[in-house]
Design an enzyme around this catalytic site. Structure first.
Site, PDB file in Angstrom:
ATOM      1  CD  GLU A 153      20.155  68.132 -77.040  1.00  0.00           C
ATOM      2  OE1 GLU A 153      20.788  67.204 -76.487  1.00  0.00           O
ATOM      3  OE2 GLU A 153      18.920  68.270 -76.916  1.00  0.00           O
ATOM      4  CE  LYS A 195      15.936  66.297 -77.626  1.00  0.00           C
ATOM      5  NZ  LYS A 195      16.686  66.858 -76.474  1.00  0.00           N
ATOM      6  CE1 TYR A 232      12.766  61.515 -70.447  1.00  0.00           C
ATOM      7  CE2 TYR A 232      14.463  61.073 -68.801  1.00  0.00           C
ATOM      8  CZ  TYR A 232      14.046  61.078 -70.113  1.00  0.00           C
ATOM      9  OH  TYR A 232      14.906  60.662 -71.105  1.00  0.00           O
ATOM     10  CB  CYS A 238      19.793  64.155 -77.320  1.00  0.00           C
ATOM     11  SG  CYS A 238      20.520  63.585 -75.760  1.00  0.00           S
ATOM     12  CE  LYS A 269      22.424  59.210 -69.927  1.00  0.00           C
ATOM     13  NZ  LYS A 269      22.026  60.579 -69.514  1.00  0.00           N
ATOM     14  CB  SER A 271      37.683  69.176 -40.796  1.00  0.00           C
ATOM     15  OG  SER A 271      37.499  67.971 -41.546  1.00  0.00           O
ATOM     16  CG  ASP A 291      33.028  64.116 -46.022  1.00  0.00           C
ATOM     17  OD1 ASP A 291      33.094  63.077 -46.711  1.00  0.00           O
ATOM     18  OD2 ASP A 291      32.286  64.239 -45.033  1.00  0.00           O
ATOM     19  CE  LYS A 296      20.200  70.432 -40.954  1.00  0.00           C
ATOM     20  NZ  LYS A 296      20.408  69.541 -39.802  1.00  0.00           N
TER      21      LYS A 296
END
Lengths: 548, 548
Positions: A44, A117, A123, A153, A186, A295, A299, A516
């Site tokens: 696509e 298409k 959404y 798609c 998926k 650090s 993470d 935030k």
């Protein structure tokens, strides 16, 4: 007996780079033709990249996309590839100026068919009704004696429309051009859907998908072919360039099989999605190197490992920025990490900077903790400015969702947050998975074992651990998944047996953190809802889950 | 002879604050009833606030909105207001679970009619096809002997649909509930549109609109009534609470007139939009005070004046953060500004902080300039953390569009940028307008004259002015308007006679700044395209205007 040799081109275009995408299409066509393909299909909107958002509305962009399609057709014909039928996705425009998400068919140097298409997803991460008009007609092209139906798609994700139009039409192949973003699991959903649609039209279904990173989306490829009876006929691996060849048999002949490869584990797929998202964000935006704060914690260690896998450890700068509260083991772990991945390791203690600030603008409590954190952000931005690296942020989804982070600190500044959509529990899983992969290959595991096993701490005051402020991560992540990803309300959470006190605490944290979180940079989407919890929420918003 | 006294309630709800909005609706109904109203109409989605984005999809939110409508009907009936017909906008849900943008009619303690918006805008700032299903039926309610047709906002902006259904139906009034965002000049467009629709249905049109700030949108109110023949019958001022009363005459009786007020000038409207956007961002998010950097320049001076008008100068903290390159006149102008608006004025020289950094991490050139700028950001965030003020950013649209700003400096950090959609030329206009207003009232003009007249400079190196890096602002703003707001391509810009060298320089700046601009906080939308240039663009995007 073969009727047509189909090449499915799993490629990684760049949004807006029409010249580069044109070259990519031409090179891939030449390679496919050399391998005997009579038909080649691209994903696509390969000519423009995907998703192009409001670029679709810009007339100068529309003109450039149209010119590129003409150029591809003419070039292939001039080079002697005119007998190769090329099916590719691009931005089309109607005579009255409406933009379409379009497939064009090139043959003999000309555009011989166009398909618009029908089903425009609007959404989740998709905004296609904003930018495209919907097509209405089905499209069938002939390749040799075979008839190929073309759809795009979302057309197979919705009932009705072009698949219904093609049902009973006697096509020999349903070809689906896709820009289908990755999310965990998926691949299984797509496969089941494709089997159902193949059965509906009574023909094999060939599914060709983009791969690569685009802002917070990652496309995984995983191109495949299934038979009308659901047989798995061929597939390509995820997260890499592939040219999947498959022979469309003559009518009545048995289905042929192409290459078949196993799917990777979910952890591997998520890890590769993070690597792909980061690599393409760096490269497609013209950066060559990365700087991040290290650090000694999990993470930043996982983020650095992902960065090294994405662009090579030699292109990664890790800056340790210990405070007076940083433990020696943290510094050792940070140094160890950089040695393992081959990164440039630097140390910039923040104590002198904190002292200069405190002498002028005395702060205490949380304000002082945040000051320390933000000075690290300034250091990283300074290194970035001076040397041209992209700053990346190691913040994970659990802390971003709960606001357990300082705005503009080393965990949240910069252009990309590779773990934005990875919760803390999964951070540990991915670290273990990556180290095990290294061990299985006889390589040095990139992540220091100590970073994986020690209790997580921001080290902004003596003896601090994350669990002073947050529920245990296993519990927190479960509640977050229900509230953020699945939009469950308080009533539904209690009905599932969560402790009301924990639920109220987590919901209050998340609701407070909404504002935030809007400040954070982009990272890849690896779960169904990208960053989750109703992807678009107003910032100014007083909605809180009712307590009864 | 009066058939119905109509009250049009121009109110300012808060998104998500269903309890607060319910109380607002009830109080306004009581006031209207006391003034003899038999019908009261509220704006689009007043119960939930507008726009609610993906909150529309959350079941717990849908339930709360439905309960609020029941509560409003029951409370009014119990208090003896059951004969007042209440028409208000809310979030409706079909039996199968589809959300609607809905008008409900309350009478005698019950919901007596529902109307679902037909035309769902899905362009510019609107995403309604993402979250709502479209209605199909028209709605006419009877008030006394009169028949009132009800539609919602976009329904009058598109041909066909409910206005066409109501044409020829003999209604006595077309009532339009709106959540129509402000943009410069929109009042004139709305008025012409309303006159056309009133003529179509052959009845007066009553237009009731929200006012207030919601993230980067500002709703201006400007509620009005026009006759079937286009006569201006009544209107409310913009940017404030209003209850516009208008008598619907009996059939055949002449059109009655209500209060009529003049529209404010464009400069005044834009200024009030900036004040409204900032005030509501502060208050609706639970802040009471603001901190910002005051440099002595025009951007921070105008921003501080807007802040003082929004929440009172006594709730504004202005921090002067001179560097070694800051001129004495800059410091004087900053102090003068704060004295004029009654703000808390503080001085935090950055030289000691810059020295501490330079001793540890020597930087020069642009990196050094940016370091100075970012240390100011850290100071403001520290003051915010310690004292609870919202940090606001004075960056204007011209500098944000061209990337003439440091990421995370005092001009770009924080939660809100009041001038985000105001170009530099307009910044000066608004400053002059605001000072003239003060002079006309015999008040002290808030903005030091010197801040308006001196050449703009970031003062990050000796003798620097903006025009070292940018074309003259008058020219720059013209090119930006064409390229950013009107999506013109290079060819169109050259055809309009702009110098190719200027065009190429501006386009290169804007294209390079796209990524940077994504980091900026929200400000109000005052022009047609909010922040302009195809509102949604991919970050990773190599599209550049072709040079021929």
């Amino acid at each position: 007996m073969v009727n047509a040799r189909i090449a499915l081109a799993q490629v990684n275009p760049c949004v807006g780079d029409i010249a580069g995408n044109t070259a990519l299409v031409l090179d891939t066509c030449r390679a496919a033709h050399a391998q005997g393909a009579s038909v080649i299909a691209f994903p696509e909107m390969v000519v423009t990249g995907y998703p192009i958002e409001d670029l679709a509305l810009r007339e100068s962009f529309q003109r450039a996309a149209a010119a590129a399609v003409e150029q591809i057709a003419a070039t292939l014909a001039a080079e002697g590839h005119g007998d190769l039928m090329v099916i590719l996705g691009t931005l089309g425009v109607s005579r009255s100026g409406l933009p379409f998400n379009q497939a064009v068919v090139l043959s003999g140097g000309a555009v011989t068919a166009r398909y618009n298409k029908h089903h425009l997803p609007n959404y989740g991460v998709f905004d296609e009704r904003r930018i495209f008009a919907a097509g209405e007609d089905a499209c069938i092209v002939s390749a040799g004696d075979s008839r190929i139906g073309i759809v795009i798609c979302e057309d197979i994700w919705q009932d009705g429309g072009p698949v219904a139009q093609l049902t009973g039409s006697g096509i020999d192949l349903l070809l689906v051009l896709n820009g289908s973003p990755f999310e965990e699991g998926k691949g299984r959903v797509r496969t089941e859907l494709a089997r159902r649609r193949a059965a509906e039209v009574g023909a094999p279904l060939a599914y060709v998908n983009l791969w690569g990173g685009q802002d917070d989306l990652v496309f995984d490829g995983h191109t495949f072919v299934v038979g009308a009876d659901g047989t798995w006929l061929a597939n390509a691996p995820g997260f890499e360039d592939a040219l999947l060849m498959w022979d469309l048999p003559a009518a009545g002949a048995p289905a042929s099989r192409g290459d078949v490869v196993d799917f990777a584990s979910d952890d591997e797929q998520v890890y590769r999605a993070c690597v792909t998202g980061l690599r393409d964000y760096v490269r497609k935006n013209g950066f060559r190197s990365i700087v991040l704060g290290v650090s000694g914690g999990i993470d930043s260690a996982l983020t650095a490992a992902i960065a090294a896998d994405a662009i090579g450890g030699e292109n990664v700068v890790g800056v340790s920025m210990p405070s007076s509260f940083s433990s020696q083991h943290s510094r050792d772990d940070a140094a160890d990490l950089c040695a393992r991945i081959g990164a440039d390791y630097r140390v910039q203690p923040i104590a002198p900077l904190v002292e200069a600030f405190q002498a002028q603008l005395p702060l205490d409590g949380v304000a002082e903790e945040n000051l320390q954190a933000r000075l690290r952000g300034v250091i990283l931005m300074g290194v970035s400015n001076a040397e041209g690296h992209l700053v990346i942020a190691p913040g994970n989804k659990s802390e971003l969702a709960t606001g357990y982070a300082t705005i503009y600190d080393a965990g949240s500044i910069g252009g990309f947050a590779p773990l934005k959509d990875v919760d803390k529990t999964r951070v540990w899983d991915l670290a273990r998975w990556r180290n095990a992969l290294a061990a299985s290959r006889g390589e040095t595991p990139p992540i220091p074992e100590n970073s994986i096993t020690k209790p997580p701490s921001a080290e902004l005051r003596p003896g601090q651990t994350d669990q002073d402020s947050l529920p245990p991560y296993e519990l927190l992540d479960e509640v977050l998944d229900a509230y953020v990803e699945h939009a469950e309300g308080r009533a539904e959470l209690l009905a599932r047996g969560f402790d009301p006190a924990v639920v109220d605490r987590v919901l209050a944290l998340v609701d407070r953190a909404e504002w935030k979180r809007r400040q954070y940079p982009l990272g890849p989407k690896v779960t169904a809802l990208a960053f989750g919890r109703d992807r678009r929420l107003p910032v100014t918003n007083r909605w809180r889950e009712p307590s009864q």
